[in-house]
Design a protein around this motif. Structure first.
Motif, PDB file in Angstrom:
ATOM      1  N   VAL A   3       0.829  -1.192   0.000  1.00  0.00           N
ATOM      2  CA  VAL A   3       0.000   0.000   0.000  1.00  0.00           C
ATOM      3  C   VAL A   3       0.871   1.251   0.000  1.00  0.00           C
ATOM      4  O   VAL A   3       0.619   2.232  -0.707  1.00  0.00           O
ATOM      5  N   PHE A   4       1.941   1.186   0.814  1.00  0.00           N
ATOM      6  CA  PHE A   4       2.846   2.319   0.889  1.00  0.00           C
ATOM      7  C   PHE A   4       3.518   2.581  -0.458  1.00  0.00           C
ATOM      8  O   PHE A   4       3.642   3.721  -0.899  1.00  0.00           O
ATOM      9  N   ARG A   5       3.952   1.508  -1.118  1.00  0.00           N
ATOM     10  CA  ARG A   5       4.597   1.656  -2.430  1.00  0.00           C
ATOM     11  C   ARG A   5       3.655   2.269  -3.444  1.00  0.00           C
ATOM     12  O   ARG A   5       4.048   3.140  -4.238  1.00  0.00           O
ATOM     13  N   GLU A   6       2.385   1.846  -3.412  1.00  0.00           N
ATOM     14  CA  GLU A   6       1.414   2.393  -4.359  1.00  0.00           C
ATOM     15  C   GLU A   6       1.161   3.872  -4.084  1.00  0.00           C
ATOM     16  O   GLU A   6       0.980   4.677  -4.994  1.00  0.00           O
ATOM     17  N   ALA A   7       1.171   4.222  -2.786  1.00  0.00           N
ATOM     18  CA  ALA A   7       0.965   5.615  -2.416  1.00  0.00           C
ATOM     19  C   ALA A   7       2.117   6.480  -2.939  1.00  0.00           C
ATOM     20  O   ALA A   7       1.920   7.589  -3.440  1.00  0.00           O
ATOM     21  N   VAL A   8       3.347   5.960  -2.814  1.00  0.00           N
ATOM     22  CA  VAL A   8       4.514   6.685  -3.308  1.00  0.00           C
ATOM     23  C   VAL A   8       4.425   6.869  -4.817  1.00  0.00           C
ATOM     24  O   VAL A   8       4.665   7.943  -5.354  1.00  0.00           O
ATOM     25  N   ARG A   9       4.063   5.785  -5.510  1.00  0.00           N
ATOM     26  CA  ARG A   9       3.941   5.855  -6.968  1.00  0.00           C
ATOM     27  C   ARG A   9       2.883   6.871  -7.385  1.00  0.00           C
ATOM     28  O   ARG A   9       3.067   7.630  -8.339  1.00  0.00           O
ATOM     29  N   CYS A  10       1.777   6.886  -6.657  1.00  0.00           N
ATOM     30  CA  CYS A  10       0.703   7.831  -6.980  1.00  0.00           C
ATOM     31  C   CYS A  10       1.178   9.269  -6.788  1.00  0.00           C
ATOM     32  O   CYS A  10       0.924  10.138  -7.608  1.00  0.00           O
ATOM     33  N   THR A  11       1.883   9.497  -5.664  1.00  0.00           N
ATOM     34  CA  THR A  11       2.391  10.833  -5.370  1.00  0.00           C
ATOM     35  C   THR A  11       3.340  11.317  -6.451  1.00  0.00           C
ATOM     36  O   THR A  11       3.258  12.445  -6.929  1.00  0.00           O
ATOM     37  N   LEU A  12       4.254  10.433  -6.852  1.00  0.00           N
ATOM     38  CA  LEU A  12       5.217  10.793  -7.892  1.00  0.00           C
ATOM     39  C   LEU A  12       4.526  11.078  -9.213  1.00  0.00           C
ATOM     40  O   LEU A  12       4.913  11.978  -9.964  1.00  0.00           O
ATOM     41  N   SER A  13       3.490  10.322  -9.514  1.00  0.00           N
ATOM     42  CA  SER A  13       2.742  10.544 -10.754  1.00  0.00           C
ATOM     43  C   SER A  13       2.089  11.911 -10.762  1.00  0.00           C
ATOM     44  O   SER A  13       2.071  12.612 -11.773  1.00  0.00           O
ATOM     45  N   LEU A  14       1.561  12.306  -9.603  1.00  0.00           N
ATOM     46  CA  LEU A  14       0.930  13.614  -9.509  1.00  0.00           C
ATOM     47  C   LEU A  14       1.953  14.730  -9.662  1.00  0.00           C
ATOM     48  O   LEU A  14       1.676  15.766 -10.274  1.00  0.00           O
ATOM     49  N   LEU A  15       3.139  14.509  -9.098  1.00  0.00           N
ATOM     50  CA  LEU A  15       4.188  15.508  -9.220  1.00  0.00           C
ATOM     51  C   LEU A  15       4.586  15.726 -10.669  1.00  0.00           C
ATOM     52  O   LEU A  15       4.879  16.833 -11.096  1.00  0.00           O
ATOM     53  N   ILE A  16       4.599  14.642 -11.440  1.00  0.00           N
ATOM     54  CA  ILE A  16       5.026  14.718 -12.829  1.00  0.00           C
ATOM     55  C   ILE A  16       4.081  15.557 -13.669  1.00  0.00           C
ATOM     56  O   ILE A  16       4.483  16.214 -14.625  1.00  0.00           O
ATOM     57  N   ILE A  42      15.497   9.711 -11.446  1.00  0.00           N
ATOM     58  CA  ILE A  42      16.818   9.297 -11.918  1.00  0.00           C
ATOM     59  C   ILE A  42      17.517   8.374 -10.920  1.00  0.00           C
ATOM     60  O   ILE A  42      18.070   7.341 -11.288  1.00  0.00           O
ATOM     61  N   VAL A  43      17.481   8.742  -9.637  1.00  0.00           N
ATOM     62  CA  VAL A  43      18.253   8.035  -8.616  1.00  0.00           C
ATOM     63  C   VAL A  43      17.471   6.893  -7.972  1.00  0.00           C
ATOM     64  O   VAL A  43      18.056   5.896  -7.542  1.00  0.00           O
ATOM     65  N   LYS A  44      16.154   7.051  -7.852  1.00  0.00           N
ATOM     66  CA  LYS A  44      15.281   6.040  -7.226  1.00  0.00           C
ATOM     67  C   LYS A  44      15.608   5.841  -5.750  1.00  0.00           C
ATOM     68  O   LYS A  44      15.468   4.728  -5.229  1.00  0.00           O
ATOM     69  N   ASP A  45      16.024   6.880  -5.060  1.00  0.00           N
ATOM     70  CA  ASP A  45      16.365   6.766  -3.641  1.00  0.00           C
ATOM     71  C   ASP A  45      15.966   8.065  -2.946  1.00  0.00           C
ATOM     72  O   ASP A  45      16.590   9.106  -3.156  1.00  0.00           O
ATOM     73  N   THR A  46      14.927   8.001  -2.115  1.00  0.00           N
ATOM     74  CA  THR A  46      14.399   9.207  -1.479  1.00  0.00           C
ATOM     75  C   THR A  46      15.397   9.832  -0.505  1.00  0.00           C
ATOM     76  O   THR A  46      15.463  11.059  -0.378  1.00  0.00           O
ATOM     77  N   LYS A  47      16.190   9.015   0.186  1.00  0.00           N
ATOM     78  CA  LYS A  47      17.148   9.548   1.160  1.00  0.00           C
ATOM     79  C   LYS A  47      18.245  10.332   0.446  1.00  0.00           C
ATOM     80  O   LYS A  47      18.612  11.441   0.869  1.00  0.00           O
ATOM     81  N   ILE A  48      18.775   9.756  -0.634  1.00  0.00           N
ATOM     82  CA  ILE A  48      19.816  10.456  -1.394  1.00  0.00           C
ATOM     83  C   ILE A  48      19.261  11.762  -1.962  1.00  0.00           C
ATOM     84  O   ILE A  48      19.925  12.804  -1.942  1.00  0.00           O
ATOM     85  N   CYS A  49      18.041  11.711  -2.466  1.00  0.00           N
ATOM     86  CA  CYS A  49      17.430  12.916  -3.037  1.00  0.00           C
ATOM     87  C   CYS A  49      17.202  13.979  -1.970  1.00  0.00           C
ATOM     88  O   CYS A  49      17.363  15.176  -2.233  1.00  0.00           O
ATOM     89  N   SER A  50      16.827  13.548  -0.769  1.00  0.00           N
ATOM     90  CA  SER A  50      16.634  14.497   0.329  1.00  0.00           C
ATOM     91  C   SER A  50      17.959  15.151   0.697  1.00  0.00           C
ATOM     92  O   SER A  50      18.030  16.377   0.889  1.00  0.00           O
ATOM     93  N   ASN A  51      19.013  14.350   0.780  1.00  0.00           N
ATOM     94  CA  ASN A  51      20.346  14.903   1.062  1.00  0.00           C
ATOM     95  C   ASN A  51      20.801  15.824  -0.063  1.00  0.00           C
ATOM     96  O   ASN A  51      21.447  16.848   0.175  1.00  0.00           O
ATOM     97  N   GLY A  52      20.454  15.441  -1.288  1.00  0.00           N
ATOM     98  CA  GLY A  52      20.817  16.253  -2.443  1.00  0.00           C
ATOM     99  C   GLY A  52      20.163  17.608  -2.403  1.00  0.00           C
ATOM    100  O   GLY A  52      20.803  18.635  -2.696  1.00  0.00           O
TER     101      GLY A  52
END
Length: 297
Positions: A3-16, A42-52
């Motif tokens: 469920v969490f993964r689907e929620a993340v995917r949905c959120t990213l789709s809306l952002l796009i 590009i990176v597929k890693d939320t922690k790295i993106c947050s640090n970025g």
């Protein structure tokens, strides 16, 4: 977890599908969201993106528009480092041939601004979300209010980011490097002002090869009016230089397979040229011969 993964995917789709910004030369109010979306794609890693994002924001937030320096982006490039283990005989620089260099980078397995993570994130923000500028304010934050960020010029955070990337790309290069152009070498270009001087000071770089894409005979390397003669004149005796003519149309999109094949062949020829690679087995054999000679005689 599903469920969490689907929620993340949905959120990213809306952002796009967020509306494209209408004012491309100001810091958008949702730049953090746009950075996160471009980075995760590009990176597929939320922690790295947050640090970025933290490192990217720190580079310009709270600073005057003309006070940006290369060191401001040190933390950002630490989050997204260069692939330093694979930058010998593989780095491609370019001017005025962006789409062609993107295709050639993939075709010839090179490293350029088309596939280094630290800049592909920024490029994606520009091409997908129209984020072409960002700036801070002297009170400690990001300037979301001004109609325009300062013009793209030395000292501004946007210019400094791209200049810093170019400087680091040239600094991390080694062996033979390639410069793709359509019979063009402008003194005001990033390559002329930043990348070439850094390459000349980089002792790990031993040769600069111009890949000159030409359509007319007066655009070849051996013409007395060739702009690449200026590159050759700036290189001291410590580095080799060559200019390779490749017939084709650099503006054709998509690039023709014939042009990409010819450019790739020219690159491979330089990469495998004798004298620019160390033959380990040969060196060991020579060492053994010298040792035996010393012992026996």
């Amino acid at each position: 977890m599903s469920v969490f993964r689907e929620a993340v995917r949905c959120t990213l789709s809306l952002l796009i599908i967020l509306p494209v910004l209408t004012n491309a030369d100001r810091t958008p109010n949702n730049i953090q969201t746009l950075f996160g979306s471009a980075c995760f794609d590009i990176v597929k890693d939320t922690k790295i993106c947050s640090n970025g994002w933290t490192a990217f924001e720190k580079a310009f937030a709270g600073k005057n528009w003309n006070a940006s320096t290369f060191s401001d982006y040190d933390a950002y490039f630490s989050v997204f480092p260069f692939p330093t283990t694979n930058m010998r005989n593989t780095v491609l620089f370019w001017t005025g041939t962006e789409r062609l260099q993107t295709a050639l980078t993939s075709r010839a397995n090179l490293i350029s601004s088309a596939n280094v993570v630290s800049i592909t994130i920024i490029n994606k923000m520009a091409t997908v979300y129209n984020v072409t500028a960002w700036c801070g304010n002297g009170s400690g934050g990001i300037d979301y209010v001004s109609t325009n960020c300062p013009p793209y010029s030395p000292g501004t955070p946007t210019y400094t980011y791209y200049a810093t990337f170019s400087d680091r790309l040239a600094s991390n290069s080694a062996g033979v490097v390639f410069f793709l152009s359509e019979n063009t070498f402008r003194n005001t270009s990033v390559f002329a002002q930043i990348e070439l001087p850094r390459l000349l000071n980089n002792t790990a770089v031993i040769k600069i090869v111009v890949l000159n894409v030409y359509k007319y005979l007066n655009g070849t390397c051996n013409q007395t009016t060739s702009p690449f003669l200026r590159i050759n004149k700036t290189i001291d005796g410590g580095k080799a230089f060559s200019c390779v003519d490749v017939y084709g149309d650099a503006s054709q999109m998509p690039p023709s397979d014939e042009l990409l094949a010819a450019l790739t062949q020219a690159i491979i020829k330089e990469q495998t040229s004798k004298g620019f690679h160390v033959n380990v087995s040969g060196a060991m054999a020579l060492c053994l011969i010298l040792v035996l000679t010393t012992i026996l005689f």
